[in-house]
Design a protein around this motif. Structure first.
Motif, mmCIF file in Angstrom:
data_model
loop_
_atom_site.group_PDB
_atom_site.id
_atom_site.type_symbol
_atom_site.label_atom_id
_atom_site.label_comp_id
_atom_site.label_asym_id
_atom_site.label_seq_id
_atom_site.Cartn_x
_atom_site.Cartn_y
_atom_site.Cartn_z
ATOM 1 N N SER A 46 -3.308 6.534 0.774
ATOM 2 C CA SER A 46 -4.750 6.414 0.609
ATOM 3 C C SER A 46 -5.279 7.593 -0.201
ATOM 4 C CB SER A 46 -5.434 6.380 1.977
ATOM 5 O OG SER A 46 -6.839 6.393 1.842
ATOM 6 N N ARG A 47 -6.183 7.320 -1.141
ATOM 7 C CA ARG A 47 -6.705 8.396 -1.992
ATOM 8 C C ARG A 47 -7.620 9.353 -1.231
ATOM 9 N NH1 ARG A 47 -11.892 6.685 -3.386
ATOM 10 N NH2 ARG A 47 -12.238 4.428 -3.264
ATOM 11 N N GLY B 122 -2.723 -5.955 -2.438
ATOM 12 C CA GLY B 122 -2.721 -5.029 -3.563
ATOM 13 C C GLY B 122 -1.318 -4.685 -4.003
ATOM 14 N N PRO B 123 -1.160 -4.076 -5.172
ATOM 15 C CA PRO B 123 0.174 -3.677 -5.657
ATOM 16 C C PRO B 123 0.850 -2.723 -4.680
ATOM 17 C CG PRO B 123 -1.500 -3.467 -7.380
ATOM 18 C CD PRO B 123 -2.245 -3.725 -6.113
ATOM 19 N N GLY B 124 1.997 -3.125 -4.179
ATOM 20 C CA GLY B 124 2.677 -2.286 -3.197
ATOM 21 C C GLY B 124 1.899 -2.117 -1.912
ATOM 22 N N HIS B 125 1.058 -3.111 -1.582
ATOM 23 C CA HIS B 125 0.258 -3.057 -0.346
ATOM 24 C C HIS B 125 -0.694 -1.853 -0.359
ATOM 25 C CE1 HIS B 125 -0.705 -4.241 3.692
ATOM 26 N NE2 HIS B 125 -0.154 -3.187 4.267
ATOM 27 N N ALA B 126 -1.220 -1.529 -1.554
ATOM 28 C CA ALA B 126 -1.919 -0.258 -1.761
ATOM 29 C C ALA B 126 -3.368 -0.260 -1.290
ATOM 30 C CB ALA B 126 -1.881 0.118 -3.245
ATOM 31 N N TRP B 127 -3.944 -1.413 -0.949
ATOM 32 C CA TRP B 127 -5.372 -1.445 -0.614
ATOM 33 C C TRP B 127 -5.639 -1.545 0.877
ATOM 34 C CZ3 TRP B 127 -6.002 -5.830 -4.725
ATOM 35 C CH2 TRP B 127 -5.893 -5.269 -6.009
ATOM 36 N N TRP B 128 -4.605 -1.786 1.676
ATOM 37 C CA TRP B 128 -4.785 -1.947 3.122
ATOM 38 C C TRP B 128 -5.088 -0.595 3.777
ATOM 39 C CZ3 TRP B 128 -1.206 -0.320 7.101
ATOM 40 C CH2 TRP B 128 -1.522 -0.799 8.384
ATOM 41 N N HIS B 129 -6.144 -0.577 4.589
ATOM 42 C CA HIS B 129 -6.558 0.639 5.311
ATOM 43 C C HIS B 129 -6.827 1.792 4.348
ATOM 44 C CE1 HIS B 129 -5.053 -0.427 9.655
ATOM 45 N NE2 HIS B 129 -5.952 -1.277 9.171
ATOM 46 N N THR B 130 -7.465 1.470 3.214
ATOM 47 C CA THR B 130 -7.852 2.485 2.234
ATOM 48 C C THR B 130 -9.302 2.256 1.820
ATOM 49 O OG1 THR B 130 -7.348 1.305 0.171
ATOM 50 C CG2 THR B 130 -5.485 2.342 1.327
ATOM 51 N N PRO B 131 -9.902 3.211 1.079
ATOM 52 C CA PRO B 131 -11.265 2.998 0.582
ATOM 53 C C PRO B 131 -11.357 1.912 -0.484
ATOM 54 C CG PRO B 131 -10.668 5.336 0.560
ATOM 55 C CD PRO B 131 -9.410 4.569 0.785
ATOM 56 N N ARG C 107 -11.089 5.197 9.678
ATOM 57 C CA ARG C 107 -10.426 6.116 8.751
ATOM 58 C C ARG C 107 -9.495 5.352 7.824
ATOM 59 N NH1 ARG C 107 -10.782 7.409 13.587
ATOM 60 N NH2 ARG C 107 -8.810 6.373 14.092
ATOM 61 N N ALA C 108 -9.594 5.668 6.540
ATOM 62 C CA ALA C 108 -8.721 5.052 5.529
ATOM 63 C C ALA C 108 -7.412 5.836 5.490
ATOM 64 C CB ALA C 108 -9.411 5.052 4.170
ATOM 65 N N ASP C 109 -6.630 5.718 6.569
ATOM 66 C CA ASP C 109 -5.527 6.633 6.814
ATOM 67 C C ASP C 109 -4.160 6.050 6.482
ATOM 68 O OD1 ASP C 109 -5.559 4.769 8.826
ATOM 69 O OD2 ASP C 109 -5.565 6.208 10.484
ATOM 70 N N ALA C 110 -4.116 4.979 5.695
ATOM 71 C CA ALA C 110 -2.822 4.427 5.309
ATOM 72 C C ALA C 110 -2.082 5.403 4.404
ATOM 73 C CB ALA C 110 -3.010 3.101 4.584
#
Length: 301
Positions: A116-117, A265-274, A110-113
């Motif tokens: 996450s979008r 990613g910017p602001g750690h935005a890509w971790w555990h996301t799609p 799950r992309a549950d950070a």
């Protein structure tokens, strides 16, 4: 304290003789990330996970001197039985002096950070999972081409990212299994975990549990990086303290550290996301980490 002093003396003595560092193919490593993504999410219990495991075993058997598969079932908190596999590719298995490098090959269900979008989607795992595996496979290519001066074990652990880190449930499953079932024979001098090492904007700081649990290994890796001209990437300063696959090994007595760029990613935005996708990973970042690991391996005599 006695164990730490002995480990430090071993590392110091091992570092006296230096061999040329072989080439590491960053483009080939990026191709290994691409091949993993082609299986889709590598979530334990899914067809993509099974196919990825079969592919990984086949890759290792064409490269390593010996391949050991640790197959086991894990019952998750919700009652799901997960079929898991750790893979260990051994080079010079007869050597008494050994080092261990590891990465996890599964991906998060799950992309549950936070932020996450779409938290219902799985994580593609280009960087978180895929990059560490790719570097280990690139190292296997180099070790096949020329035998290392010491024994090397490449450990691909399963089930790292399945459950909840905040609750410490159904995570780090494969590394905990390996810690309870290490290979017979001499324990490695040290272990290095590679996790999230493909970020295009790569900056690897010194992780907290690594500094407290095996500071001499941290020092050795960062000195090799500086000597190879990568001191701008391997930043000799602390930043994050992370629960990761090195922790169960430390608890079992291994001198284990974590090589990780957790600022993804910017602001750690890509971790555990799609958004953990192939375009976020670079061949040059993979090559830098691969070169440093080969430098560490080839300074062991």
């Amino acid at each position: 304290m006695m164990l730490r002093a002995m480990a430090g003396m071993l590392l110091t003595a091992a570092g006296c003789a230096r061999a040329p560092v072989p080439e590491f193919d960053g483009q080939a490593a990026l191709g290994y990330v691409r091949e993993q993504l082609a299986f889709g999410p590598r979530i334990p219990g899914t067809e993509g996970h099974r196919r990825m495991g079969d592919w990984l075993e086949a890759q290792l058997r064409t490269r390593a001197d010996t391949v050991i598969v640790q197959s086991f079932d894990h019952m998750a908190a919700d009652g799901t039985v997960l079929p898991l596999r750790n893979f260990i590719a051994r080079f010079r298995p007869e050597a008494a002096e050994r080092i261990l490098l590891l990465a996890h090959w599964d991906t998060r269900p799950r992309a549950d950070a936070a932020g996450s979008r779409d938290p219902t989607l799985p994580v593609p795992g280009a960087n978180d999972g895929g990059s560490g595996v790719a570097v280990l496979l690139g190292l296997a290519d180099a070790l096949r081409a020329g035998a290392p001066p010491v024994g090397v074990d490449l450990l691909f652990v399963d089930g790292e990212d399945y459950g909840s880190f905040s609750e410490d449930v159904d995570v780090l499953i494969g590394s905990r299994y390996y810690a309870r079932h290490p290979l017979p024979g001499p324990r490695p001098l040290f272990a290095i975990l590679l996790d999230m090492v493909g970020d295009r904007d790569l900056r690897i700081y010194q992780e907290g549990y690594s500094l407290t649990g095996a500071p001499e290994v941290v020092d050795r890796v960062w000195r090799v990086a500086a000597d190879l001209g990568h001191g701008d990437v391997f930043v000799a300063a602390p930043r994050h303290t992370l629960t990761d696959d090195h922790v169960p090994l430390q608890q079992a007595g291994f001198r284990a550290i974590n090589v990780i760029d957790f600022d993804y990613g910017p602001g750690h935005a890509w971790w555990h996301t799609p958004d953990d996708t192939l375009d976020k990973v670079s061949a040059e970042s993979l090559a830098i980490v691969g070169r440093v690991m080969l430098g560490v391996i080839h300074r062991q005599r």
